[in-house]
Design a protein around this motif. Structure first.
Motif, mmCIF file in Angstrom:
data_model
loop_
_atom_site.group_PDB
_atom_site.id
_atom_site.type_symbol
_atom_site.label_atom_id
_atom_site.label_comp_id
_atom_site.label_asym_id
_atom_site.label_seq_id
_atom_site.Cartn_x
_atom_site.Cartn_y
_atom_site.Cartn_z
ATOM 1 N N PHE A 61 -6.271 0.413 -1.739
ATOM 2 C CA PHE A 61 -6.431 0.828 -0.454
ATOM 3 C C PHE A 61 -7.919 1.852 -0.276
ATOM 4 C CE2 PHE A 61 -1.746 0.611 0.534
ATOM 5 C CZ PHE A 61 -1.760 -0.368 1.159
ATOM 6 N N ILE A 66 -9.364 1.476 3.333
ATOM 7 C CA ILE A 66 -8.050 1.526 4.317
ATOM 8 C C ILE A 66 -7.593 3.020 4.427
ATOM 9 C CG2 ILE A 66 -5.984 0.645 5.045
ATOM 10 C CD1 ILE A 66 -6.521 -1.637 2.938
ATOM 11 N N SER A 187 -3.227 -3.048 11.423
ATOM 12 C CA SER A 187 -4.013 -3.287 10.093
ATOM 13 C C SER A 187 -2.963 -3.186 8.915
ATOM 14 C CB SER A 187 -5.190 -2.868 10.287
ATOM 15 O OG SER A 187 -5.252 -1.582 10.339
ATOM 16 N N TYR A 188 -2.509 -1.841 9.124
ATOM 17 C CA TYR A 188 -1.566 -1.375 8.050
ATOM 18 C C TYR A 188 -0.358 -2.236 7.772
ATOM 19 C CZ TYR A 188 -4.368 2.742 8.543
ATOM 20 O OH TYR A 188 -5.533 3.569 8.585
ATOM 21 N N GLU A 191 -2.129 -5.405 5.840
ATOM 22 C CA GLU A 191 -2.675 -4.735 4.500
ATOM 23 C C GLU A 191 -1.260 -4.572 3.545
ATOM 24 O OE1 GLU A 191 -5.193 -4.996 3.087
ATOM 25 O OE2 GLU A 191 -6.413 -5.677 4.643
ATOM 26 N N LYS A 194 -0.067 -7.779 2.149
ATOM 27 C CA LYS A 194 -1.066 -8.159 1.227
ATOM 28 C C LYS A 194 -0.855 -7.259 -0.254
ATOM 29 C CE LYS A 194 -5.330 -8.882 2.469
ATOM 30 N NZ LYS A 194 -6.742 -8.828 3.241
#
Length: 490
Positions: A61, A66, A187-188, A191, A194
């Motif tokens: 991250f 991130i 976005s979290y 991510e 992923k």
């Protein structure tokens, strides 16, 4: 991790007292069906393996960037102002049938909220019907009279909605908040998925988890649907306040994922009521702006004259119908906490339906009887500022000191209109990997609902977890973390 150790850790989760159906186990202690495959896998992992994966996630991250900014943290010694949100490797899992019911309720709610915002800035029928007092809307700080009579494409105001959901009592869902201005966190969600697929690819061969990676495609479709009439190939940009904003990573991430430009206010200008982007090839027309800054900063000619973040003349172009803003100006009237108690009535009024999702019972402190009840029961309640966000400006009575309660009491008496109060719900917990091992932690969920040609959403959302033992505050700025959210396909 031995089976005995695994069972012991999970038995510490008091799931029955905190909403059995939201957790991994039934009241008998047996795993719920949709968690069984994951539990079998996790029981075979060693404690050190999980710790190594947690460390790998944090490192990745940081490498990707991130992080989120904590305002004021740069002035605190030993505190990193740019930090990663703690990521938990134990996902929250929904069976398909349960998710389908939740999705129906979310679609219904967002539909009614869009109808309400349109009504507020046009006929105001809900006021004339006596359902919401006029002063609750017209005297509200989030009401924007500049939007009166303004036509927006498809009558959609909240193109992107983040609806905060909790589960309590016997497992029923409640809506905690409606976030309609500039909802963040998607976005979290992306991510986190992923990261789980990278760390544990074998899990996704053992479980049929519905995908969420297509969210940017759905978002782009919703933005295109908002383009003014005649824009066959609309120019779309993401407008950010800049790199010092706490959600800047998300702004850049979504622009990149959609293949559109990320711009700041200085990159745009208005001429003859049209918006243009400055480029090395000359001005390019902009038709749709996915704006990630609040109304007050959009146009210094209309709102805050000291704003350097917006675009002079933007609201004139907007009112002329030559550019669309997503979300629309004035959506804050529908996510103000003083309006929240009326959403079930909105659903009945505009849709002629009974609400699928429940509201949390709410006392409006502007009402004398409600204020008296709140003051009499302050140590038992959660009290929130009507315009508050991020877990700030609130009191969690059972977790507060006597001094904190008395300070809030004084604030309530001095300015009751600024506050609402709610009971302290017995929120559901989810097994969470913390430093001591696996333990129950309170969670909420923010699904993201998109309104364009129709109302759409991906099967999942951002699960936030209160990592501090006993805490009910899940916000990242207040020590919360996140989990991947799985919806199992049939």
């Amino acid at each position: 991790m031995t089976q005995a150790f695994f069972n012991e850790m999970f038995e510490r989760c008091d799931l029955q007292a905190a909403g059995v159906s939201a957790a991994a186990f039934r009241g008998t202690g047996a795993p719920r069906t949709h968690y069984r495959e994951f539990i079998d896998w996790l029981s075979a992992q060693s404690d050190q393996q999980i710790r190594n994966k947690r460390a790998e996630a944090d490192l990745n991250f940081r490498r990707v960037g991130i992080t989120f900014a904590v305002y004021g943290a740069k002035d605190e010694p030993g505190v990193d102002p740019e930090r990663t949100i703690p990521f938990d490797v134990i996902p929250r899992i929904f069976p398909a049938v349960e998710w389908a019911a939740l999705e129906r309720g979310l679609r219904q709610r967002v539909n009614a909220l869009n109808r309400f915002i349109h009504d507020v800035y046009h006929r105001q029928e809900i006021i004339r019907a006596g359902i919401i007092p006029a002063e609750q809307i017209l005297d509200n700080a989030q009401y924007r009279p500049e939007m009166n009579g303004v036509k927006v494409v498809r009558d959609i105001y909240a193109h992107i909605a983040g609806i905060d959901i909790v589960r309590a009592g016997q497992g029923e869902f409640y809506v905690l908040e409606d976030n309609l201005r500039v909802p963040s966190g998607v976005s979290y969600m992306l991510e986190n998925r992923k990261m789980m697929m990278r760390l544990f690819p074998d899990l996704f061969s053992r479980n049929r988890v519905a995908p969420v990676a297509h969210y940017p495609d759905l978002l782009l479709d919703a933005l295109r649907a908002a383009a003014p009439e005649g824009s066959d190939n609309p120019g779309i940009v993401v407008l950010t306040p800049g790199m010092y904003n706490s959600a800047y990573f998300e702004h850049a991430f979504l622009a990149q994922q959609m293949g559109v430009e990320l711009v700041e206010g200085q990159d745009l200008f208005v001429e003859n009521d049209y918006v243009y982007m400055r480029t090395t090839q000359g001005p390019q027309r902009v038709d749709v702006i996915y704006r990630r800054l609040d109304d007050d900063f959009l146009d210094p000619l209309v709102f805050r004259p000291d704003s350097t973040l917006g675009v002079p003349g933007l609201i004139s172009a907007y009112r002329a119908g030559n550019v669309s803003l997503c979300n629309a100006v004035g959506t804050g009237i529908a996510d103000d906490k003083s309006i929240y108690p009326y959403v079930p009535d909105m659903i009945r009024f505009y849709l002629g339906e009974e609400p699928i999702l429940k509201n949390v019972p709410t006392w409006m402190c502007r009402k004398a009887d409600d204020l008296k009840h709140v003051l009499d029961h302050l140590p038992e309640l959660v009290v929130k500022e009507t315009h508050g966000a991020g877990g700030y400006g609130m009191l969690v009575g059972p977790a507060s000191s006597a001094a904190e309660i008395e300070a809030f009491r004084a604030a309530l008496v001095a300015n009751p209109d600024k506050y609402i109060a709610q009971p302290t719900l017995a929120l559901s917990t989810c097994p969470t990997y913390v430093e001591a091992g696996i333990a129950p932690r309170h969670i909420d969920l923010r699904p993201f609902v998109l309104s364009g040609h129709d109302v759409r959403m991906v099967p999942g959302g951002l699960t936030r977890v209160a990592l501090r033992e006993g805490s009910l505050v899940v916000n990242s700025s207040q020590g919360g973390g996140t989990k991947d959210t799985w919806v199992l396909e049939r």
